[in-house]
Design a protein around this motif. Structure first.
Motif, PDB file in Angstrom:
ATOM      1  N   PHE A 190       0.827  -1.210   0.000  1.00  0.00           N
ATOM      2  CA  PHE A 190       0.000   0.000   0.000  1.00  0.00           C
ATOM      3  C   PHE A 190       0.861   1.260   0.000  1.00  0.00           C
ATOM      4  CE2 PHE A 190      -1.763   3.389   2.710  1.00  0.00           C
ATOM      5  CZ  PHE A 190      -2.841   3.773   1.926  1.00  0.00           C
ATOM      6  N   VAL A 191       1.885   1.300   0.855  1.00  0.00           N
ATOM      7  CA  VAL A 191       2.761   2.470   0.932  1.00  0.00           C
ATOM      8  C   VAL A 191       3.517   2.665  -0.383  1.00  0.00           C
ATOM      9  CG1 VAL A 191       4.835   3.385   2.052  1.00  0.00           C
ATOM     10  CG2 VAL A 191       3.014   2.405   3.438  1.00  0.00           C
ATOM     11  N   THR A 192       4.017   1.585  -0.954  1.00  0.00           N
ATOM     12  CA  THR A 192       4.771   1.674  -2.210  1.00  0.00           C
ATOM     13  C   THR A 192       3.909   2.240  -3.330  1.00  0.00           C
ATOM     14  OG1 THR A 192       6.084  -0.260  -1.550  1.00  0.00           O
ATOM     15  CG2 THR A 192       6.157   0.375  -3.864  1.00  0.00           C
ATOM     16  N   VAL A 193       2.704   1.707  -3.503  1.00  0.00           N
ATOM     17  CA  VAL A 193       1.821   2.152  -4.589  1.00  0.00           C
ATOM     18  C   VAL A 193       1.352   3.581  -4.358  1.00  0.00           C
ATOM     19  CG1 VAL A 193      -0.396   1.734  -5.726  1.00  0.00           C
ATOM     20  CG2 VAL A 193       1.073  -0.200  -5.133  1.00  0.00           C
ATOM     21  N   SER A 194       0.968   3.887  -3.134  1.00  0.00           N
ATOM     22  CA  SER A 194       0.437   5.223  -2.856  1.00  0.00           C
ATOM     23  C   SER A 194       1.495   6.308  -3.028  1.00  0.00           C
ATOM     24  CB  SER A 194      -0.152   5.281  -1.442  1.00  0.00           C
ATOM     25  OG  SER A 194       0.828   4.969  -0.480  1.00  0.00           O
ATOM     26  N   THR A 195       2.725   6.041  -2.610  1.00  0.00           N
ATOM     27  CA  THR A 195       3.771   7.059  -2.783  1.00  0.00           C
ATOM     28  C   THR A 195       4.125   7.218  -4.265  1.00  0.00           C
ATOM     29  OG1 THR A 195       5.404   5.347  -2.219  1.00  0.00           O
ATOM     30  CG2 THR A 195       4.788   6.879  -0.498  1.00  0.00           C
ATOM     31  N   TYR A 196       4.065   6.129  -5.028  1.00  0.00           N
ATOM     32  CA  TYR A 196       4.309   6.231  -6.479  1.00  0.00           C
ATOM     33  C   TYR A 196       3.259   7.121  -7.145  1.00  0.00           C
ATOM     34  CZ  TYR A 196       4.420   4.960 -11.404  1.00  0.00           C
ATOM     35  OH  TYR A 196       4.455   5.015 -12.778  1.00  0.00           O
ATOM     36  N   LEU A 197       2.008   7.001  -6.695  1.00  0.00           N
ATOM     37  CA  LEU A 197       0.919   7.745  -7.323  1.00  0.00           C
ATOM     38  C   LEU A 197       0.811   9.182  -6.820  1.00  0.00           C
ATOM     39  CD1 LEU A 197      -1.882   5.004  -7.249  1.00  0.00           C
ATOM     40  CD2 LEU A 197      -0.514   5.722  -9.221  1.00  0.00           C
ATOM     41  N   LEU A 198       1.211   9.440  -5.569  1.00  0.00           N
ATOM     42  CA  LEU A 198       0.922  10.729  -4.947  1.00  0.00           C
ATOM     43  C   LEU A 198       2.112  11.657  -4.782  1.00  0.00           C
ATOM     44  CD1 LEU A 198      -1.480   9.490  -2.109  1.00  0.00           C
ATOM     45  CD2 LEU A 198      -2.129  10.677  -4.213  1.00  0.00           C
ATOM     46  N   VAL A 199       3.314  11.102  -4.598  1.00  0.00           N
ATOM     47  CA  VAL A 199       4.472  11.953  -4.277  1.00  0.00           C
ATOM     48  C   VAL A 199       5.010  12.615  -5.535  1.00  0.00           C
ATOM     49  CG1 VAL A 199       6.843  11.960  -3.414  1.00  0.00           C
ATOM     50  CG2 VAL A 199       5.094  10.617  -2.241  1.00  0.00           C
ATOM     51  N   ASP A 200       5.089  13.931  -5.519  1.00  0.00           N
ATOM     52  CA  ASP A 200       5.660  14.691  -6.643  1.00  0.00           C
ATOM     53  C   ASP A 200       6.361  15.931  -6.110  1.00  0.00           C
ATOM     54  OD1 ASP A 200       3.483  16.028  -5.753  1.00  0.00           O
ATOM     55  OD2 ASP A 200       2.595  16.429  -7.703  1.00  0.00           O
ATOM     56  N   PHE A 201       7.160  15.739  -5.047  1.00  0.00           N
ATOM     57  CA  PHE A 201       7.738  16.881  -4.341  1.00  0.00           C
ATOM     58  C   PHE A 201       8.882  17.548  -5.107  1.00  0.00           C
ATOM     59  CE2 PHE A 201       6.665  14.275  -0.290  1.00  0.00           C
ATOM     60  CZ  PHE A 201       5.314  14.503  -0.490  1.00  0.00           C
TER      61      PHE A 201
END
Length: 526
Positions: A190-201
């Motif tokens: 869950f953490v891996t997929v969500s950070t791939y989709l959401l993180v764009d810092f």
């Protein structure tokens, strides 16, 4: 910019609203950091079960922890450079994904050698999550939101090690040791997929990789890896009297100067030590080092006492320790709210005095202490951790410019981990040495000419006569065990006294820290 300046004093009050997407992404990253820190303690609480499951020897099983810690301590400072190269997004995705995959491999291990290999890989790959979260907290959110963000990362960094024994005890009691690792798989995905989709810092800077300092990496790995091994194994093997510990100490002392030379001469050093030229960052790192002693040292001491003296199981130890976690959870929002309104030095001073009060209370320890006697010291520990952690984070990282944040975050988190390693080595050394000293003094008193001893021995012998067998030998053995136990308890009280002195000293040093300027803090947020 000219138009903004013309607005006068009203301009600084205008800040963009909290980006919900970034906040959700950050919460997912914090959860990943929670898994990485928690994994150390839930495994340490159940090493006996892993040893039985893998048919490992007593000398081999500590490497399940040691390999992870050595790999992680190398990974944490390296993460700053790597996240600049590949971006925060890919750094975290690889760390979380790799950590999850290695957790699955650990769960499927069939030998101790496999377990050690996968644990080392798990620590090295997953270690990058911790400093990446700290760096993100102080770069993507404005200073006004730190009262929300700082308690979140402070709570996770301190709560995870504290509740680790509880979680580990429940998992091994209800299921088996495989679930210590399987529990990471679904949340990790869950953490891996969500950070791939959401993180764009931020954006990657692949050009930096061409200037990667390979020699610096080798020297840093040798220095930190050997230092961690010396601190982990030294207390149990009479320090330099052991060949492996001595060899690692020599390698550490040799690689250390080489690493520092590369750090100050390389065009793009693997770790930029110039961050320590910032007075606030240097002071915050020192206090973080001591906080690591309080965090990891006391998380280790209480379970050792409860296991060796009280004979508690992993589950009973976890249930006894859980009160500290509850206090941290309750104190975090309060400390966060006061962090922007109260001098952070005052909070730190109160925190370290709370630590000192708690450890001072335990200097009256006896072999009969259990949950209720340890309740108030644990409450003080839980509340004090949050009072210290949040202002230390803000002092160390809150005034740095964003360009230096990723590198500084790795160094800052390294100091806390090294503080924990040094603290455990100090605690084990003092405990063993004072135990030997107290045993020698007790043996001087327990002689065949001591009337009180002879009366106690005779009374014990009569109790064993009812059971049959060799009552004399059984009574003598029981007396010896009583003496050893009393010597151990006296050793524990000495350790708590040493920690009390350390925490009082840190409370006295707090006024020497320069209070962070609001302007500097604001500058670090944009």
């Amino acid at each position: 910019m000219a138009a903004t300046a013309a607005l006068g004093p009203a301009a600084p009050a205008v800040e963009p609203p909290l980006d919900r997407r970034r906040m959700v992404a950050f919460v997912c990253m914090v959860f990943g950091m929670f898994m990485a820190i928690l994994d150390i303690q839930i495994v340490s609480a159940s090493l006996a079960e892993i040893q039985a499951g893998l048919s490992a020897s007593g000398d081999e099983i500590p490497w399940v922890q040691t390999s992870y810690l050595i790999a992680e301590v190398i990974s944490i400072p390296l993460s700053g450079f790597l996240s600049r190269v590949v971006s925060t997004r890919w750094m975290f995705v690889v760390s979380a994904g790799g950590f999850t995959a290695m957790s699955l491999m650990c769960a499927t291990s069939t030998s101790i050698n496999e377990m050690i290999l996968w644990r080392a890989a798990q620590g090295f790959i997953g270690g990058g999550m911790i400093p990446t979260v700290f760096a993100s907290a102080f770069t993507i959110f404005p200073p006004s939101k730190r009262s929300i963000v700082s308690p979140m990362i402070g709570l996770v960094a301190t709560l995870a090690p504290t509740i680790g024994p509880t979680v580990g005890g429940y998992l091994t009691d209800l299921f088996d040791w495989h679930w210590l690792f399987l529990v990471n798989v679904v949340p990790g995905i869950f953490v891996t997929v969500s950070t791939y989709l959401l993180v764009d810092f931020d954006e990657p800077n692949l050009a930096l990789f061409k200037r990667f300092d390979w020699f610096g990496l080798v020297f840093m790995a040798l220095m930190l890896g050997c230092l961690e091994y010396v601190l982990e194994e030294g207390p149990n093997h009479d320090w330099l009297a052991d060949e492996a510990v001595f060899a690692c100490a020599v390698v550490c002392l040799t690689a250390g100067p080489a690493f520092f030379w590369r750090a100050f001469t390389a065009a793009e050093p693997i770790v930029d030590l110039r961050a320590f030229s910032d007075r606030n960052f240097a002071a915050g790192s020192i206090f973080s080092f001591v906080l690591g002693i309080g965090l990891y040292g006391l998380t280790y001491l209480y379970p050792v006492y409860l296991g060796r003296v009280r004979g508690y199981s992993a589950l009973q130890i976890g249930e006894t320790m859980f009160v500290s976690g509850l206090c941290m959870f309750a104190t975090a929002p309060i400390a966060g709210r006061f962090s922007g309104k109260v001098d952070p030095r005052l909070m730190m001073g109160l925190g370290f005095l709370g630590f000192a009060t708690g450890t001072w209370m335990v200097t009256g320890l006896t072999k009969d202490w259990d949950f209720w006697e340890l309740l108030v010291p644990q409450v003080l520990r839980g509340c004090s951790l949050m009072l210290c952690m949040i202002p230390i984070n803000n002092i160390a990282l809150g005034t740095l410019p964003p360009a230096r944040m990723k590198n500084a975050s790795g160094l800052y988190n390294l100091t806390r981990n090294l503080g924990g390693a040094v603290g455990l080595a100090l605690i084990n050394t003092v405990l063993n040495d004072r135990w030997d000293l107290h045993l020698a003094r007790l043996h001087e008193r327990f002689t065949w000419t001591n009337t009180a001893v002879l009366e106690r021995l005779e009374m014990t012998r009569r109790q064993f006569e009812v059971l049959g067998g060799n009552a004399d030998a059984m009574a003598l053995k029981a007396m010896m065990n009583t003496v050893r136990m009393q010597g151990l308890v006296m050793g524990f009280t000495d350790v708590f006294l040493v920690l009390t002195i350390l925490f009082v000293a840190m409370a006295c040093a707090v006024p020497f820290i320069r209070r962070p300027r609001a302007a500097a803090g604001a500058g670090g947020g944009h």
